[in-house]
Design an enzyme around this catalytic site. Structure first.
Site, PDB file in Angstrom:
ATOM      1  N   ARG A   1      49.447-114.609  38.028  1.00 36.45           N
ATOM      2  CA  ARG A   1      49.783-115.647  37.172  1.00 36.45           C
ATOM      3  C   ARG A   1      48.798-116.867  37.381  1.00 36.45           C
ATOM      4  O   ARG A   1      48.384-117.559  36.703  1.00 36.45           O
ATOM      5  CB  ARG A   1      51.408-116.193  37.597  1.00 36.45           C
ATOM      6  CG  ARG A   1      51.510-116.742  38.692  1.00 36.45           C
ATOM      7  CD  ARG A   1      53.018-116.657  39.365  1.00 36.45           C
ATOM      8  NE  ARG A   1      53.311-115.648  39.652  1.00 36.45           N
ATOM      9  CZ  ARG A   1      54.623-115.388  40.098  1.00 36.45           C
ATOM     10  NH1 ARG A   1      55.666-116.097  40.029  1.00 36.45           N
ATOM     11  NH2 ARG A   1      55.067-114.040  40.754  1.00 36.45           N
TER      12      ARG A   1
ATOM     13  N   LYS B   1      44.977-108.991  33.249  1.00 38.42           N
ATOM     14  CA  LYS B   1      45.093-109.534  34.558  1.00 38.42           C
ATOM     15  C   LYS B   1      43.862-108.486  35.115  1.00 38.42           C
ATOM     16  O   LYS B   1      44.227-107.407  35.202  1.00 38.42           O
ATOM     17  CB  LYS B   1      46.255-109.194  35.229  1.00 38.42           C
ATOM     18  CG  LYS B   1      46.230-109.381  37.031  1.00 38.42           C
ATOM     19  CD  LYS B   1      47.567-109.417  37.576  1.00 38.42           C
ATOM     20  CE  LYS B   1      47.383-109.326  39.127  1.00 38.42           C
ATOM     21  NZ  LYS B   1      48.798-108.842  39.872  1.00 38.42           N
TER      22      LYS B   1
ATOM     23  N   LYS C   1      49.717-108.486  52.369  1.00 29.79           N
ATOM     24  CA  LYS C   1      50.746-107.484  51.946  1.00 29.79           C
ATOM     25  C   LYS C   1      50.730-106.481  53.181  1.00 29.79           C
ATOM     26  O   LYS C   1      49.820-106.533  53.958  1.00 29.79           O
ATOM     27  CB  LYS C   1      50.258-106.505  50.872  1.00 29.79           C
ATOM     28  CG  LYS C   1      50.290-107.298  49.449  1.00 29.79           C
ATOM     29  CD  LYS C   1      49.912-106.320  48.258  1.00 29.79           C
ATOM     30  CE  LYS C   1      49.990-107.106  46.860  1.00 29.79           C
ATOM     31  NZ  LYS C   1      51.518-107.320  46.465  1.00 29.79           N
TER      32      LYS C   1
ATOM     33  N   ASP D   1      43.916-106.409  45.333  1.00 25.85           N
ATOM     34  CA  ASP D   1      44.987-107.440  45.557  1.00 25.85           C
ATOM     35  C   ASP D   1      45.619-107.194  47.200  1.00 25.85           C
ATOM     36  O   ASP D   1      46.419-106.562  47.468  1.00 25.85           O
ATOM     37  CB  ASP D   1      46.226-107.578  44.890  1.00 25.85           C
ATOM     38  CG  ASP D   1      47.453-108.400  45.170  1.00 25.85           C
ATOM     39  OD1 ASP D   1      46.956-109.433  45.984  1.00 25.85           O
ATOM     40  OD2 ASP D   1      48.184-108.527  44.584  1.00 25.85           O
TER      41      ASP D   1
ATOM     42  N   ASP E   1      45.438-103.145  40.452  1.00 24.89           N
ATOM     43  CA  ASP E   1      45.791-104.426  40.061  1.00 24.89           C
ATOM     44  C   ASP E   1      45.069-104.978  38.877  1.00 24.89           C
ATOM     45  O   ASP E   1      45.253-106.246  38.421  1.00 24.89           O
ATOM     46  CB  ASP E   1      45.876-105.515  41.238  1.00 24.89           C
ATOM     47  CG  ASP E   1      47.191-106.556  41.100  1.00 24.89           C
ATOM     48  OD1 ASP E   1      48.097-106.044  40.347  1.00 24.89           O
ATOM     49  OD2 ASP E   1      46.868-107.601  41.663  1.00 24.89           O
TER      50      ASP E   1
ATOM     51  N   GLU F   1      49.286-114.070  42.863  1.00 26.80           N
ATOM     52  CA  GLU F   1      47.779-114.440  42.316  1.00 26.80           C
ATOM     53  C   GLU F   1      47.781-114.249  40.923  1.00 26.80           C
ATOM     54  O   GLU F   1      46.841-114.756  40.013  1.00 26.80           O
ATOM     55  CB  GLU F   1      46.767-113.771  42.901  1.00 26.80           C
ATOM     56  CG  GLU F   1      46.423-112.341  42.934  1.00 26.80           C
ATOM     57  CD  GLU F   1      47.470-111.239  42.845  1.00 26.80           C
ATOM     58  OE1 GLU F   1      48.608-111.555  43.630  1.00 26.80           O
ATOM     59  OE2 GLU F   1      47.377-110.232  42.250  1.00 26.80           O
TER      60      GLU F   1
ATOM     61  N   ASP G   1      50.048-114.351  47.460  1.00 25.83           N
ATOM     62  CA  ASP G   1      49.999-112.749  46.831  1.00 25.83           C
ATOM     63  C   ASP G   1      50.541-112.967  45.251  1.00 25.83           C
ATOM     64  O   ASP G   1      50.850-111.910  44.635  1.00 25.83           O
ATOM     65  CB  ASP G   1      51.067-112.072  47.616  1.00 25.83           C
ATOM     66  CG  ASP G   1      50.941-110.524  47.365  1.00 25.83           C
ATOM     67  OD1 ASP G   1      50.017-110.153  46.512  1.00 25.83           O
ATOM     68  OD2 ASP G   1      51.987-109.826  47.640  1.00 25.83           O
TER      69      ASP G   1
END
Ligand code: BES
Ligand code: MN
Ligand code: ZN
Length: 499
Positions: free
Chosen positions: A356, A270, A282, A275, A293, A354, A352
């Site tokens: 996956r 990933k 967030k 993010d 992230d 994201e 959020d």
């Protein structure tokens, strides 16, 4: 990154060793080992007196600096506890303590002597590997965005490890190489994780992948841009970057360590370079930490760098799904539906969730490599921190043997994981009224439902998912840990049959 030079050598007489820092590893015992006696005499009996006075206990990780002689300028007594019960855990503790002491002292070179452990030490290679790994990790310093004035330089340049009869020189050399290569891999991961989001963008990760391919003959890199990804139907991955000015990138790194006919192991990372949460924004507190992230992507870089340094005799394909998750007028909105490369449609109920969304298309993409096994690595859920804290990586898998191998690799490297179920019952949470599946669960077990989502794109091969949201970085002091590179390297070594 200036890296530390570590070599294994035979050192016979400790008292004649010329070095700026001589580290003597000692068991927890009242009497001094034969090989250290001449040194004790040379130092006027300070070693035996420190033991007698109780100033040095010999417990694993305990330590005491003593002034040296004309040969060794300073001497560090390093406790090793009971060497006949050496585990990955105690070896790591000893390695960390020795490394911390050496990188913060003014010595430019050091000799670490294992002689006094010779009679009892069981896992000499584990100890030498951990010493080399921890020295390499402790030597790393972030400096990319610090000016000269704030950079405290490391004095330590060279370390010699003297196995002193605990194992053969060849075995010691091999252990040093594994530990140092793992450390250099993990340091590359840490550097990428530590870089701010305005520097470490998806395009920056792509350029770093090309740079890594220039460093290693055995590595090659190719990059798919947004146009190419759209052609392949990767609309789930692309949906994440919709709100960003930074174009998404799918980075493919191929490591060739075996014949081309050998099916590869795939690592999928990933790579969300920042993010914000997107439209499902967030909260502001600690949002800076979301530059971490791309830790999964960073660990793919680190594992490949280490594999290439060790010339592992297997083939590995590293795939990084890189994007920036931002809110904007063009950003994905809750309720939007996209079609993934697999053909499955996804209702995005929370922008959020994201990670996956980028990973699912990368998991479909790697089918083309006919992988033996696929391991994805991701800072996927805050829920994994609730479950496991900072100690263990969450492991999820559709194959028991693969899960067991990853658990064992974690134990052996002391970079541990813990397995969770992905039972059918949990999958129901992902039902959607408007698409084949929703990108979030309806309540509870957030790390498991995230893994269940991924598993639906990994049905055609043996797959495991590592949730590293709790292990990839620390909050105070802030920084990348380099995890789970030691676990991944151990797993790959085992699969390469070099253990
Ligand atoms: N990158 C985060 C996960 C994360 C959170 C990593 C905290 C490290 C620290 C991920 O993209 C995310 O936001 N996950 C959401 C999922 C939720 C919306 C279902 C989460 O964990 O809150
Ligand atoms: Mn998120
Ligand atoms: Zn994320």
């Amino acid at each position: 990154m200036a890296s530390l030079s570590i070599t294994a050598k035979t050192v016979s007489a400790l008292e004649q060793t010329k070095t700026q820092a001589l580290v003597i590893l000692l068991p927890q015992r009242k009497t001094l080992h034969q090989d250290a006696k001449a040194l004790d005499v040379q130092l006027g009996g300070t070693i035996s007196r420190s033991i007698k006075l109780g100033d040095f206990s010999g417990k694993a990780g305990s330590q005491l600096w003593l002034p040296g002689s004309n040969n060794a300028q300073r001497v560090l007594l390093m406790g090793c506890g009971d060497p006949s019960a050496m585990t990955a855990s105690s070896a790591k503790k000893i390695g960390e303590a020795a490394a911390k002491a050496l990188v913060s002292c003014p010595a430019a070179d050091a000799v670490i002597a294992l002689h006094a452990l010779a009679a009892k030490l069981t896992a000499a290679d584990t100890l030498i590997e951990q010493l080399s790994l921890q020295l390499t990790l402790a030597h790393y310093q972030y400096s990319h965005t610090l000016n000269q004035r704030k950079k405290p330089a490391r004095a330590l340049k060279r370390v010699t490890l003297a196995a002193g009869g605990t194992c053969s020189l060849a075995k010691a050399r091999a252990a040093v190489q594994v530990g140092a290569a793992t450390g250099q891999g993990a340091n590359l991961t840490r550097e990428l994780v530590n870089l701010p989001g305005n520097i470490c963008t998806p395009k920056y990760l792509a350029s770093e992948a090309r740079r890594l391919a220039r460093t290693h003959k055995s590595l090659s890199t190719s990059v798919l841009d947004e146009r190419k990804m759209a052609e392949l139907g990767m609309h789930s991955l692309l949906s994440v970057g919709n709100g960003s000015e930074q174009p998404s990138q799918l980075i493919v790194m191929k490591y060739r360590g075996a014949a081309a006919s050998n099916r590869p192991y795939c690592l999928v990372g990933k790579g969300i370079t920042f993010d914000t949460g997107g439209i499902s924004l967030k909260p502001g507190a600690k949002m800076d930490e979301m530059k971490f992230d791309m830790g999964g992507a960073g660990s793919v870089f680190g594992a490949l760098h280490a594999a290439a340094l060790m010339a592992l005799p297997i083939n590995i394909v590293g795939v990084i799904a890189a994007a920036e998750n931002m809110p904007s007028g063009r950003a994905t909105k809750p309720g939007d539906v996209f079609t993934s490369m697999s053909g499955k449609t996804i209702e995005i109920l929370n922008t959020d969730a994201e990670g996956r969304l980028v990973l699912c298309d990368a998991l479909t993409y790697v089918e083309r490599f006919s992988p033996v096994e696929v391991v994805d690595i991701a800072t996927l859920t805050g829920a994994i921190i609730v479950a496991l804290g900072q100690e263990a990586t969450g492991i999820f898998s559709n194959d028991d043997r693969l899960a067991d191998s990853l658990l064992a690799a974690g134990e052996r490297s002391h970079d541990r994981g813990w397995r969770f179920p992905i039972w059918e019952e949990y999958h129901k949470q992902l039902d959607s009224q408007f698409a084949d599946l929703a990108n979030i669960g309806t309540g509870g077990a957030g790390s498991i439902t995230a893994a269940c989502f991924l598993s639906q794109f990994a049905e055609s091969y043996k797959w495991a998912h590592l949730d590293i949201a709790g292990t990839a970085f620390r909050g105070a002091p802030k920084g990348g840990t380099g995890r789970p590179v030691p676990l991944l390297v151990q797993y790959l070594r085992e699969r390469a049959g070099v253990l």
